[in-house]
Scaffold this motif. Sequence first.
Motif, short mmCIF file in Angstrom:
data_model
loop_
_atom_site.label_atom_id
_atom_site.label_comp_id
_atom_site.label_asym_id
_atom_site.label_seq_id
_atom_site.Cartn_x
_atom_site.Cartn_y
_atom_site.Cartn_z
N GLY A 38 0.80 -1.22 0.00
CA GLY A 38 0.00 0.00 0.00
C GLY A 38 0.83 1.27 0.00
N GLU A 39 2.13 1.13 0.26
CA GLU A 39 3.00 2.31 0.30
C GLU A 39 3.26 2.85 -1.10
N CYS A 40 3.28 1.97 -2.06
CA CYS A 40 3.55 2.33 -3.46
C CYS A 40 2.62 1.48 -4.33
N PRO A 41 1.47 2.02 -4.75
CA PRO A 41 0.48 1.24 -5.49
C PRO A 41 1.04 0.54 -6.73
N LEU A 42 1.90 1.23 -7.47
CA LEU A 42 2.45 0.61 -8.68
C LEU A 42 3.33 -0.59 -8.35
N TRP A 43 4.06 -0.48 -7.24
CA TRP A 43 4.90 -1.60 -6.82
C TRP A 43 4.03 -2.82 -6.50
N ASP A 44 2.89 -2.59 -5.86
CA ASP A 44 1.96 -3.68 -5.57
C ASP A 44 1.45 -4.31 -6.87
N ILE A 45 1.11 -3.46 -7.83
CA ILE A 45 0.63 -3.97 -9.12
C ILE A 45 1.71 -4.78 -9.81
N GLY A 46 2.96 -4.28 -9.75
CA GLY A 46 4.07 -5.01 -10.34
C GLY A 46 4.26 -6.37 -9.69
N THR A 49 -7.70 -5.97 -15.62
CA THR A 49 -7.45 -4.67 -16.24
C THR A 49 -6.73 -3.72 -15.28
N ILE A 50 -5.70 -3.07 -15.81
CA ILE A 50 -5.00 -1.99 -15.10
C ILE A 50 -5.35 -0.71 -15.85
N ALA A 51 -6.12 0.16 -15.23
CA ALA A 51 -6.58 1.38 -15.91
C ALA A 51 -5.77 2.58 -15.45
N ILE A 52 -5.46 3.46 -16.41
CA ILE A 52 -4.79 4.72 -16.12
C ILE A 52 -5.76 5.83 -16.50
N MET A 94 9.73 -1.50 -12.52
CA MET A 94 9.53 -2.27 -11.29
C MET A 94 9.45 -3.76 -11.56
N MET A 95 8.74 -4.16 -12.61
CA MET A 95 8.68 -5.58 -12.93
C MET A 95 10.04 -6.09 -13.36
N GLY A 96 10.82 -5.23 -14.00
CA GLY A 96 12.18 -5.62 -14.39
C GLY A 96 13.05 -5.92 -13.18
N ILE A 97 13.00 -5.05 -12.16
CA ILE A 97 13.86 -5.31 -10.99
C ILE A 97 13.31 -6.47 -10.16
N LEU A 98 11.99 -6.66 -10.17
CA LEU A 98 11.42 -7.81 -9.47
C LEU A 98 11.87 -9.13 -10.11
N ARG A 99 12.15 -9.08 -11.41
CA ARG A 99 12.62 -10.28 -12.12
C ARG A 99 14.15 -10.35 -12.14
N ASN A 100 14.78 -9.43 -11.38
CA ASN A 100 16.25 -9.38 -11.31
C ASN A 100 16.91 -9.13 -12.67
N ASN A 101 16.25 -8.36 -13.51
CA ASN A 101 16.82 -7.99 -14.81
C ASN A 101 17.77 -6.81 -14.64
#
Length: 426
Positions: A257-265, A351-354, A394-401
């Motif tokens: 909840g601290e960073c919504p995009l991080w949660d989505i990632g 769905t992820i809406a912007i 964020m998804m890149g660093i979560l995958r250790n890329n």
Amino acid sequence: SGKRQCPEAPDVGRETMLTDIWETPEVLRGLLQVYMKDGVVELPGLRDKLPPEHGLAGRTPLEIMAASSEKRMAEGFTNRFSIIGSGTSWHATLLAEYLIEYMARIPVEAHYASEFRYHEPSLQTGDVVFVVSMSGETADAVESLRQITKSALGKNVLKIAVVNSSSSTLAEESDLVINVQAGAEVGVASTKGFSATGFVFELLSLALADECGTITDAERSIFVKRLHELPEGMQEVLDREAKPLMQTSTDNPIGIGECPLWDIGCQNVLAQNFIFLGRGCSFPVALEGAMKCKELAYIHAEGYPAAEMKHGPIALIDEFMPVVVVCPMADATYEKIKSNIEEVKARNGATIAITEKYNDELEQLCEYVIGLPETHEYLMPILAMVPLQLLAYMMGILRNNTVDHPRGLVKSISVKIEETGSGYAA
């Protein structure tokens, strides 16, 4: 525990691609300060007459561009307006096509540099050609410009380079240079460079709308006000979505909840495919969002005009394929985009809406809603690009890329070795 571990949080003081994204609002402020004076767009050379040796001598670039407008076509003028680019720069050219057509009523064609360079250009006196490249050295872009220059009517065409380096080959071989002034980027994949280029085309579109008389005083006042508000709005998004990551280390992971995009990632990082959708000005952003997803997260992603979802992509949608939709309420086709989201929901898609932060209509339709400050419809693409870049990062660093230097990518410069015919390209 309420915490999610960050495997590669940027160390304090170490510049990363996240630094590039973080600097974007300051880049836009700088562009406004340099290129806008008392509410009037003052791009360098725009109102200066071309030199005597040019085939269009005595006319200003602004006059020549305005001659391609809908109004002048009705008077018998048939000048054409083309914009050329590769990769991220091509997405910027596509955004420019929408902006210039919408605001100045000038028909525009966007071309892939890699295709344009290999065919004989069809030109006529008074045509306008923009070539876009951050480095100004991309081989396909440079060769496209040279194809135009060496053609029979090359001297009678206005050639404009949109670059991040005024000393580059494209800049030296063009009639006019527009520097996007994004500064150096740490990441190989462009982020603030794309935003700066899009913003420069926003300014150019306004100048052309003024010259062509296609914008009312009231419309202009609103647009200029929103232009000046954009950097602050972008900073608001970054403070909410990126600041926690900038300040976090593996010893102090990000709280849920601290960073919504991080949660989505975190919740979508194992997806094998993404679809990105947008309409109008938001379509180029959907394309660029998909490219960033591929470049940084190494996840297959496709960008589509939202209305084209029913022509193929809809067959692929299920609970395992996230669908990112750029759907601002400011868009005239918002209701149609909403119906696209309903189709995704009917197929159990996530769905992820912007959209704007005041829009609560999508809460029941979408798994995730990323709220943005209110802005002008034509400026929303610049603002919406930030969360798309952050999500891919964020998804890149979560995958250790290695997100700063993704595999297989090199910075914009291309080298061709004539003796062997080998080389590399970006």
